[in-house]
Write an enzyme that holds these catalytic residues in place. Structure first.
Site: not given
Length: 283
Positions: A187-190, A156, A34, A150, A36-37
């Protein structure tokens, strides 16, 4: 756009690039890309000659097998999105599980000076062993000059910096600001798995974090934490898993504020069965 599925072919190509004096930026992802990436990729392109994006759903960092099975795998769409940024200066490494782990799909055990036991580590058993295993393996394969992560996964990020320090890995780890939707949701893939109702409710998370930051200027961490917990009691579609104010270096919960330390608020919330995390710098 060059796409590699095999680590041997990839390392040969990277060795050729380095022999020509090219610098390599690296953005490790689990796909379902997305904006964000893309912000990480753009940061990488501004500081390196080429950027490699890895797309690999890493089995060893999931404590929930159902979550692993449901995680979106959208390689074709991911490549198309990356091409909107650059077709020439971006490469993709999309390995199989066997290419990464051979036949031993197992995490190494790591210690990260205690960072791994806080927050996500307390709620997701073995998660950071899986993160450390895959990131160390990818750094060894890719041998990047710089790697981009990010700040949404701030814990992490701190753990990966500690990994590099403890294992003397020759890569500079760079944290990048959280990329948000217009309504503030990180933003998140989830996010693509949220129902319309949960997606409409989810911006409350960041709204609450912003107010918590304001309150932390004059109130204690205990007061702010209890205030946040009360706010989520009014939200039938959102279930608060944790809200923690922590020292940014140790990630330990703050007991008494100090003007000599920096703090961050961390939050994990369930929207239905989708788990969302976010955080905000407090000072």
């Amino acid at each position: 756009m060059k796409i590699f599925h095999n680590k041997t072919e990839l390392t040969h190509h990277i060795d050729d690039l380095k022999a020509k004096g090219k610098s390599i930026g690296f953005v490790p992802t689990m796909g379902a890309l997305h904006n964000g990436h893309l912000s990480l990729v753009n940061k990488g392109l501004s500081e390196n000659d080429v950027v490699l994006v890895s797309i690999f759903v890493n089995p060893t960092q999931f404590d929930n097998h159902e979550d692993l099975a449901k995680y979106p795998r959208t390689l074709e769409a991911d490549v198309s999105l990356l091409k909107t940024v650059s077709d020439e200066t971006i490469m993709v490494y999309a390995p199989t599980v066997e290419d990464i782990y051979d036949s031993n799909i197992k995490s190494q055990s790591f210690t990260f000076d205690g960072l791994e036991h806080e927050m996500e580590g307390a709620f997701r058993d073995g998660h950071f062993d899986g993160v450390g295993t895959i990131v160390k393996r990818l750094f060894e394969i890719v041998k990047p000059n710089r790697a981009y992560f990010g700040e949404k996964d701030f814990q992490q990020l701190q753990i990966i910096k500690k990994l590099v320090e403890l294992h003397n890995l020759p890569v500079k780890v760079i944290g990048c600001a959280i990329h948000r939707a217009l309504d503030g949701l990180a933003m998140s893939s989830r996010n693509t798995r949220l129902t319309p109702e949960h997606r409409a409710a989810a911006p409350f998370i960041y709204k609450t974090l912003k107010t918590a930051k304001t309150k932390f200027g004059t109130k204690s961490a205990k007061y702010v934490t209890e205030w946040v917990e009360m706010q989520f009691e009014t939200q039938p579609l959102l279930e608060l898993e944790y809200f923690i104010i922590a020292d940014t270096k140790t990630l330990k919960p703050v007991k008494r504020k100090s003007t000599k330390k920096t703090y961050r608020a961390f939050i994990a919330v369930y929207a239905g069965d989708i788990r969302l995390i976010d955080n905000i710098a407090l000072n």
